[in-house]
Design a protein around this motif. Structure first.
Motif, PDB file in Angstrom:
ATOM      1  N   VAL A 730       9.212 -46.312  -2.712  1.00 53.00           N
ATOM      2  CA  VAL A 730       9.032 -45.554  -1.475  1.00 53.00           C
ATOM      3  C   VAL A 730       8.898 -46.535  -0.322  1.00 53.00           C
ATOM      4  CG1 VAL A 730       7.598 -43.884  -0.241  1.00 53.00           C
ATOM      5  CG2 VAL A 730       7.853 -43.727  -2.726  1.00 53.00           C
ATOM      6  N   ARG A 731       9.591 -46.238   0.771  1.00 45.10           N
ATOM      7  CA  ARG A 731       9.523 -47.091   1.961  1.00 45.10           C
ATOM      8  C   ARG A 731       8.068 -47.306   2.364  1.00 45.10           C
ATOM      9  NH1 ARG A 731      10.105 -45.794   7.349  1.00 45.10           N
ATOM     10  NH2 ARG A 731      10.470 -43.629   6.706  1.00 45.10           N
ATOM     11  N   LYS A 732       7.753 -48.573   2.717  1.00 45.83           N
ATOM     12  CA  LYS A 732       6.351 -48.936   2.956  1.00 45.83           C
ATOM     13  C   LYS A 732       5.736 -48.102   4.078  1.00 45.83           C
ATOM     14  CE  LYS A 732       3.399 -52.911   3.959  1.00 45.83           C
ATOM     15  NZ  LYS A 732       2.601 -52.198   4.957  1.00 45.83           N
ATOM     16  N   GLU A 733       6.483 -47.858   5.177  1.00 42.39           N
ATOM     17  CA  GLU A 733       5.925 -47.092   6.299  1.00 42.39           C
ATOM     18  C   GLU A 733       5.572 -45.671   5.879  1.00 42.39           C
ATOM     19  OE1 GLU A 733       8.604 -48.855   6.322  1.00 42.39           O
ATOM     20  OE2 GLU A 733       8.279 -50.451   7.797  1.00 42.39           O
ATOM     21  N   ALA A 734       6.448 -45.051   5.052  1.00 42.32           N
ATOM     22  CA  ALA A 734       6.181 -43.682   4.609  1.00 42.32           C
ATOM     23  C   ALA A 734       4.965 -43.613   3.695  1.00 42.32           C
ATOM     24  CB  ALA A 734       7.405 -43.114   3.894  1.00 42.32           C
ATOM     25  N   MET A 735       4.836 -44.583   2.751  1.00 42.16           N
ATOM     26  CA  MET A 735       3.683 -44.588   1.861  1.00 42.16           C
ATOM     27  C   MET A 735       2.397 -44.858   2.640  1.00 42.16           C
ATOM     28  SD  MET A 735       2.334 -44.170  -1.052  1.00 42.16           S
ATOM     29  CE  MET A 735       3.767 -44.031  -2.147  1.00 42.16           C
ATOM     30  N   ASP A 736       2.484 -45.764   3.619  1.00 43.33           N
ATOM     31  CA  ASP A 736       1.307 -46.053   4.432  1.00 43.33           C
ATOM     32  C   ASP A 736       0.882 -44.813   5.222  1.00 43.33           C
ATOM     33  OD1 ASP A 736      -0.638 -47.960   5.402  1.00 43.33           O
ATOM     34  OD2 ASP A 736       0.401 -47.856   7.319  1.00 43.33           O
ATOM     35  N   THR A 737       1.847 -44.069   5.772  1.00 48.21           N
ATOM     36  CA  THR A 737       1.552 -42.833   6.492  1.00 48.21           C
ATOM     37  C   THR A 737       0.900 -41.813   5.565  1.00 48.21           C
ATOM     38  OG1 THR A 737       3.370 -43.162   8.045  1.00 48.21           O
ATOM     39  CG2 THR A 737       2.565 -40.919   7.787  1.00 48.21           C
ATOM     40  N   TYR A 738       1.409 -41.695   4.361  1.00 47.31           N
ATOM     41  CA  TYR A 738       0.870 -40.729   3.415  1.00 47.31           C
ATOM     42  C   TYR A 738      -0.581 -41.072   3.051  1.00 47.31           C
ATOM     43  CZ  TYR A 738       0.171 -38.187  -0.951  1.00 47.31           C
ATOM     44  OH  TYR A 738      -0.345 -37.385  -1.935  1.00 47.31           O
ATOM     45  N   ILE A 739      -0.840 -42.340   2.757  1.00 48.54           N
ATOM     46  CA  ILE A 739      -2.191 -42.753   2.342  1.00 48.54           C
ATOM     47  C   ILE A 739      -3.183 -42.543   3.486  1.00 48.54           C
ATOM     48  CG2 ILE A 739      -3.596 -44.717   1.638  1.00 48.54           C
ATOM     49  CD1 ILE A 739      -1.104 -45.818   0.208  1.00 48.54           C
ATOM     50  N   LYS A 740      -2.808 -42.965   4.684  1.00 47.19           N
ATOM     51  CA  LYS A 740      -3.716 -42.835   5.827  1.00 47.19           C
ATOM     52  C   LYS A 740      -4.002 -41.372   6.152  1.00 47.19           C
ATOM     53  CE  LYS A 740      -2.664 -47.173   8.238  1.00 47.19           C
ATOM     54  NZ  LYS A 740      -2.088 -47.769   9.475  1.00 47.19           N
ATOM     55  N   SER A 741      -2.944 -40.551   6.168  1.00 42.16           N
ATOM     56  CA  SER A 741      -3.149 -39.144   6.521  1.00 42.16           C
ATOM     57  C   SER A 741      -3.981 -38.424   5.465  1.00 42.16           C
ATOM     58  CB  SER A 741      -1.811 -38.444   6.728  1.00 42.16           C
ATOM     59  OG  SER A 741      -0.996 -38.542   5.577  1.00 42.16           O
ATOM     60  N   CYS A 742      -3.791 -38.765   4.196  1.00 44.98           N
ATOM     61  CA  CYS A 742      -4.634 -38.167   3.151  1.00 44.98           C
ATOM     62  C   CYS A 742      -6.094 -38.539   3.356  1.00 44.98           C
ATOM     63  CB  CYS A 742      -4.167 -38.633   1.768  1.00 44.98           C
ATOM     64  SG  CYS A 742      -2.706 -37.792   1.154  1.00 44.98           S
ATOM     65  N   ALA A 743      -6.354 -39.798   3.673  1.00 45.37           N
ATOM     66  CA  ALA A 743      -7.728 -40.244   3.897  1.00 45.37           C
ATOM     67  C   ALA A 743      -8.337 -39.532   5.101  1.00 45.37           C
ATOM     68  CB  ALA A 743      -7.757 -41.759   4.098  1.00 45.37           C
ATOM     69  N   ASN A 807      -2.878 -48.523  -4.176  1.00 50.57           N
ATOM     70  CA  ASN A 807      -2.809 -47.564  -3.061  1.00 50.57           C
ATOM     71  C   ASN A 807      -4.036 -46.648  -3.032  1.00 50.57           C
ATOM     72  OD1 ASN A 807      -0.374 -48.516  -2.150  1.00 50.57           O
ATOM     73  ND2 ASN A 807       0.856 -46.988  -3.246  1.00 50.57           N
ATOM     74  N   TYR A 808      -4.571 -46.301  -4.212  1.00 48.85           N
ATOM     75  CA  TYR A 808      -5.755 -45.451  -4.264  1.00 48.85           C
ATOM     76  C   TYR A 808      -6.973 -46.181  -3.701  1.00 48.85           C
ATOM     77  CZ  TYR A 808      -9.499 -42.525  -6.163  1.00 48.85           C
ATOM     78  OH  TYR A 808     -10.609 -41.744  -6.302  1.00 48.85           O
ATOM     79  N   SER A 809      -7.095 -47.467  -3.980  1.00 49.02           N
ATOM     80  CA  SER A 809      -8.181 -48.263  -3.403  1.00 49.02           C
ATOM     81  C   SER A 809      -8.032 -48.351  -1.887  1.00 49.02           C
ATOM     82  CB  SER A 809      -8.186 -49.671  -4.016  1.00 49.02           C
ATOM     83  OG  SER A 809      -8.392 -49.604  -5.409  1.00 49.02           O
ATOM     84  N   GLN A 810      -6.758 -48.500  -1.445  1.00 42.55           N
ATOM     85  CA  GLN A 810      -6.528 -48.540  -0.004  1.00 42.55           C
ATOM     86  C   GLN A 810      -6.890 -47.195   0.642  1.00 42.55           C
ATOM     87  OE1 GLN A 810      -5.381 -51.377   1.731  1.00 42.55           O
ATOM     88  NE2 GLN A 810      -6.090 -50.117   3.435  1.00 42.55           N
ATOM     89  N   PHE A 811      -6.592 -46.098  -0.056  1.00 44.80           N
ATOM     90  CA  PHE A 811      -6.957 -44.763   0.425  1.00 44.80           C
ATOM     91  C   PHE A 811      -8.475 -44.658   0.626  1.00 44.80           C
ATOM     92  CE2 PHE A 811      -8.881 -40.908  -1.380  1.00 44.80           C
ATOM     93  CZ  PHE A 811      -8.581 -39.980  -0.379  1.00 44.80           C
ATOM     94  N   LYS A 812      -9.238 -45.145  -0.342  1.00 48.18           N
ATOM     95  CA  LYS A 812     -10.691 -45.051  -0.220  1.00 48.18           C
ATOM     96  C   LYS A 812     -11.211 -45.919   0.916  1.00 48.18           C
ATOM     97  CE  LYS A 812     -12.035 -45.860  -4.506  1.00 48.18           C
ATOM     98  NZ  LYS A 812     -12.965 -45.907  -5.669  1.00 48.18           N
ATOM     99  N   GLU A 813     -10.579 -47.071   1.139  1.00 43.46           N
ATOM    100  CA  GLU A 813     -11.004 -47.930   2.240  1.00 43.46           C
ATOM    101  C   GLU A 813     -10.801 -47.210   3.591  1.00 43.46           C
ATOM    102  OE1 GLU A 813     -12.515 -50.844   2.364  1.00 43.46           O
ATOM    103  OE2 GLU A 813     -12.696 -50.837   0.184  1.00 43.46           O
ATOM    104  N   TYR A 814      -9.635 -46.583   3.739  1.00 46.12           N
ATOM    105  CA  TYR A 814      -9.387 -45.824   4.978  1.00 46.12           C
ATOM    106  C   TYR A 814     -10.391 -44.674   5.129  1.00 46.12           C
ATOM    107  CZ  TYR A 814      -4.896 -48.208   5.680  1.00 46.12           C
ATOM    108  OH  TYR A 814      -3.917 -49.136   5.923  1.00 46.12           O
ATOM    109  N   ALA A 815     -10.687 -44.022   4.023  1.00 46.05           N
ATOM    110  CA  ALA A 815     -11.641 -42.901   4.070  1.00 46.05           C
ATOM    111  C   ALA A 815     -13.029 -43.384   4.469  1.00 46.05           C
ATOM    112  CB  ALA A 815     -11.682 -42.200   2.713  1.00 46.05           C
ATOM    113  N   PHE A 816     -13.448 -44.552   3.930  1.00 43.60           N
ATOM    114  CA  PHE A 816     -14.768 -45.091   4.292  1.00 43.60           C
ATOM    115  C   PHE A 816     -14.819 -45.453   5.776  1.00 43.60           C
ATOM    116  CE2 PHE A 816     -15.183 -46.718  -0.326  1.00 43.60           C
ATOM    117  CZ  PHE A 816     -15.635 -45.467  -0.726  1.00 43.60           C
TER     118      PHE A 816
END
Length: 900
Positions: A730-743, A807-816
């Protein structure tokens, strides 16, 4: 039954009780010399000297053996041939305030140059009478009344009065003589004629002037004969039963009084309808919050015998437990403790400005002040803390956090204390916007405090003000202004909106929605308030050069929304399947007479005034699969782009509008912390209480994506954003958008308590932006059982690569990071919800008092940063491992398949 027209006594709230004192009729016999020898003071009484002496009358209202008013007296008037006052008296009480037991006590007063031996006064009661103002049917008495006067007695208003206006007939215990029968007939004839006279005065009998004059003379003669006969009969009866005499002559005086008979004619006001007594209903008294005993405590001791108070029902199944109820405590209803209020006034009156300016706190007091500064907006100050804030007010002038606490410590009902506090507020360090919004809440009613908060808001730019505009409109309900004068907040909103079309656009539509709210939860007072502000806004627009153009634009927007509202209703209620509805919609939009295909000149879209629309693409429209059949419309813009919207009729969008506004605010707060979580706060505008528009974001629900890509969101992202060189394809920008928006949405939806989360209202754009829609349940409410506090399902984590992927660890970091940033701004969020407590938003209306408290509980106010982070991490893990969301999503999908 025949129709009975009447009015209630409570309707006469501005009309004082009136009575006309007409005349005194009767015969007075001269006092025997035997009595005068024993009572020489009687020879000096005016009524004994002349049969037409100057008497005066007093009237007073009594009820339940207590006087309700002071006596009202007739003016001095000399008499020539008869004692006729013909004077109206106004008593100092309104009809609406009369109890059902109200009585009118009327006393005729005689005068004597010698003081009375009993009362030591020169005014001696000639006689008195007491008449009930309401009859036995609780109807107000009216018209002419003939009252029996009890000689030598002042009228008393006791429940068992000794001076009744009508003497009840004697019981027939013996054989009546012929003379007594004749007297009864004369009195009965006199009463019959008086009733006929009263009917004529009420208009029930027509008047005949020449015949009436003859009749009146005849009635006067009959009345005098009846009075003489009744007095003679009373004298005979008195002599028959009077066998004892008093040595001082009092008995002879009483016998002489018994032979005298007087009547006082009065007149009560007449009304077009009967006036029926209505009691005022007061709300039940406040109930103390006494903790109920536990079941074990009940077994250890017998339950107390307590009767139920007003408004309390026994809701317990067990009769024994039901007897342990909350007890009425009159002190709970007091806003202030009188002892504490007295103590506060004494302490603060001893403190002078000269001493307080130089006062510095010691170390312990400084720590206590810092602890008070950290209080949340819901924290109440104790009496001791209020005294400390007042004592060190000059020391705290440079601390902007202390101003709201100082204002809470002032007793604004005390004019002296308020005069001391107002100048200090102007010298305080400039507060933040969140504190200014707190000062516009319901608990701060003093005009000087609210004006100060408005002055702080004036320094905010239009973009920031737009984020709070929805709450500021609701804060108008808490304004207290003088008669004929508008509030400082209303003047500020109107002035700023006149100079900014974007602010004016949203202020206009926010006000119009409130004006059109005719539900039981919106009072006429508030509708008139919003209508007055809208009128002031339009009046100010007329005074500016561009104002007429803005007014015309708002009018055209209203016409556009009216047309859309009509077509949406026609589509919704028309017969036929969905394809036929879509065809009907396209045909309607394409017809030139409907003025939707081409809009000239361009019109700012009410949903987004920065967009100029020039028409609608008639062929590119749709009708969604929903019970309300919302429309998807693609507007042409002045830049030749499409702006898709959803227009819905039959749903109140104010709650969704509020949630999106808070999400927009939180997005701005996160960006200030250099944290862009790729949120998608699409626009929502409620245009009435049952219609509105939403910005349409091309996207796919998680349920549809999972179905299409065989249960994998990762496959959906990979199909729309392929990159063989990137992790997971998956393109990095799209995955980054998905992770950040989920958080971001996990944190925000938890803070707002968004409920009813299932895979159909979780959406995903092709670019990877994840967002929520449909906010029908907020602040912890959820229609489904076992709903998790945070919506974080396994499908969302699978789209990141699973809970073992980085990516899941990155998701939690954004959420924190988002959690910490929003928690720091918790005061602002709490104050915005506090301003919405009086709104008619469904999720707030359910529990107005607990709205802010629920958000505060989710912010974990008072918890340390480290402790809150640990608890938030556990919340994420619990949401991932919870089986409740899996069951809910399965059940929802099963129901949706049945509907299809």
């Amino acid at each position: 039954m025949e129709a009975f027209s009447f009015a209630t006594s409570s309707a006469l709230d501005k009309l004082a009780v009136h009575v006309r004192i007409d005349r005194l009729d009767g015969h007075q016999k001269p006092i025997p010399y035997s009595v005068l020898l024993k009572r020489p003071d009687l020879r000096h009484r005016a009524s004994n000297i002349s049969s037409h002496s100057e008497l005066y009358v007093t009237a007073q209202i009594w009820a339940d053996s207590k006087p309700l008013t002071v006596p009202v007296q007739t003016a001095y008037k000399p008499f020539k041939h008869a004692r006729i006052w013909n004077e109206w008296l106004a008593l100092p009480i309104a009809y609406a305030n009369l109890p059902a037991s109200a009585q009118l006590a009327i006393t005729v007063w005689d005068l004597s140059p010698a003081e009375d031996t009993e009362s030591n006064l020169h005014a001696i009661p000639f006689g008195g009478t007491t008449i009930s103002l309401f009859d036995k049917d609780n109807t107000l008495q009216k018209g002419r009344q003939r009252c029996r006067v009890h000689r030598f007695k002042a009228a008393d208003g006791l429940s068992g009065t000794t001076t009744p206006w009508v003497i009840p007939p004697a019981r027939k215990g013996r054989q009546e003589t012929v003379a007594e029968c004749v007297v009864d007939e004369q009195v009965a004839e006199m009463q019959r004629l008086q009733e006929l006279l009263k009917k004529q005065e009420m208009g029930d009998i027509p008047q005949n002037p020449w015949l009436d004059s003859l009749l009146f003379r005849k009635m006067t003669k009959i009345q005098n004969e009846a009075l003489k006969a009744e007095a003679a009969a009373q004298a005979r009866h008195s002599r028959a039963y009077a066998k004892e005499t008093n040595g001082d002559g009092r008995k002879e005086d009483e016998d002489a009084a018994a032979q005298e008979l007087f009547y006082l004619d009065i007149e009560l006001p007449r009304f077009d309808h009967a006036i029926v007594f209505t009691d005022q209903e007061y709300p039940p008294p406040p109930i103390s919050t006494i903790r109920l005993a536990s079941e074990s405590e009940i077994r250890l001791r017998p339950p107390p015998e307590v009767s139920f108070g007003p408004g309390i029902a026994n809701g317990h199944g067990d009769a024994e437990i039901g007897r342990l109820i909350r007890i009425y405590d009159p002190e709970i209803g007091r806003e202030l403790n009188p002892a504490e209020a007295k103590h506060r006034r004494l302490m603060r009156s001893q403190q002078t400005d000269s001493l307080d300016r130089d006062r510095k706190p010691d170390v312990g007091t400084r720590d206590q002040l810092n602890s008070i500064m950290a209080y949340g907006p819901l924290q109440e100050l104790t009496a001791e803390e209020r005294d400390i804030m007042w004592k060190y007010r000059y020391y705290l002038l440079k601390d902007k956090r202390a101003l709201t606490k100082f204002i809470k410590s002032v007793q604004w009902n005390d004019s002296l204390e308020a005069r001391q506090a107002v100048p200090i507020i102007g010298k305080w360090a400039e507060i933040d916007v969140d504190d200014a919004l707190e000062l516009l809440g319901e608990r701060f009613s003093h005009p000087a405090v609210r004006a100060y908060a408005v002055e702080r808001l004036k320094k905010a730019d239009d973009d920031e003000l737009l984020l709070y505009l929805l709450q500021l409109v609701q804060a108008l309900k808490y304004e207290v202004s003088g008669e004929g004068d508008d509030s400082s907040l209303a003047r500020f909103l109107v002035t700023r909106s006149v100079n900014s079309f974007t602010l004016g656009n949203f202020l206009h539509w926010y006000l119009m929605v409130e004006i059109s709210d005719f539900s039981e939860f919106q009072t006429d007072e508030f509708r008139e308030l919003f209508a007055r502000v809208e009128y002031d806004f339009m009046s100010e627009l007329s005074k500016t050069p561009e104002g007429e153009e803005m007014k015309n634009t708002l009018k055209r927007q209203g016409e556009l929304l009216t047309i859309l509202n009509k077509v949406a209703k026609d589509i919704r209620f028309s017969r036929g399947d969905r394809p036929s509805k879509i065809a009907h919609l396209k045909k309607y939009l394409a017809e030139p007479k409907n003025e939707l295909a081409v809009i000239d000149p361009p019109l700012p879209l009410p949903l987004d005034p920065s967009v100029q629309i020039t028409g609608v693409y008639a062929d590119d429209c749709n009708v969604l699969k929903s019970s309300l059949m919302p429309l998807i419309l693609n507007f042409k813009t002045s830049t030749n782009t499409k702006y898709p919207i959803i227009f819905k009729v039959g749903d109140d969008l104010r709650q969704d509008q509020l949630v999106i506004q808070i999400i927009m605010l939180m997005d701005r707060l996160l960006r200030k912390e250099n944290l862009d979580l790729k949120l998608t706060p699409y626009r929502i505008l409620a245009t009435s209480t049952s219609a509105g528009a939403l910005q349409f974001i091309p996207s796919t629900s998680l349920a549809a994506a999972i179905t299409k890509y065989k249960g994998s969101l990762l496959a959906y992202l990979r199909a729309n954003n392929p990159d063989d060189t990137a992790p997971l394809g998956v393109r990095k920008e799209a995955m980054d958008t998905y992770i950040k928006s989920c958080a971001g949405y996990c944190v925000i939806t938890y803070l707002l308590g968004i409920g009813d989360r299932h895979l159909d209202n979780l959406l995903l754009t092709p670019s990877g932006a994840f967002f929520h829609v449909d906010f029908g349940y907020i602040l912890g409410r959820d229609p489904k059982p076992f709903a998790p506090s945070m919506k974080l399902c396994k499908e969302m984590i699978e789209g990141m690569g699973g809970n073992t992927h980085p990516n899941y660890s990155q998701f939690k970091e954004y959420a924190f990071e988002a959690w910490a940033a929003l928690r720091k701004q918790g005061r602002l969020v709490l104050n915005l919800f506090a301003l919405m407590q009086g709104s008619n938003v469904e999720g707030i209306r359910v529990e107005r008092e607990g709205v802010v408290r629920k958000v505060e509980e989710r912010l974990w106010v008072g918890m340390s940063e480290e402790e809150s982070m640990g608890r938030f991490e556990r919340l994420i893990e619990e949401s991932v491992q919870s089986w409740g969301p899996v069951l809910i999503d399965w059940a929802h999908g099963f129901v949706q398949n049945l509907r299809r």
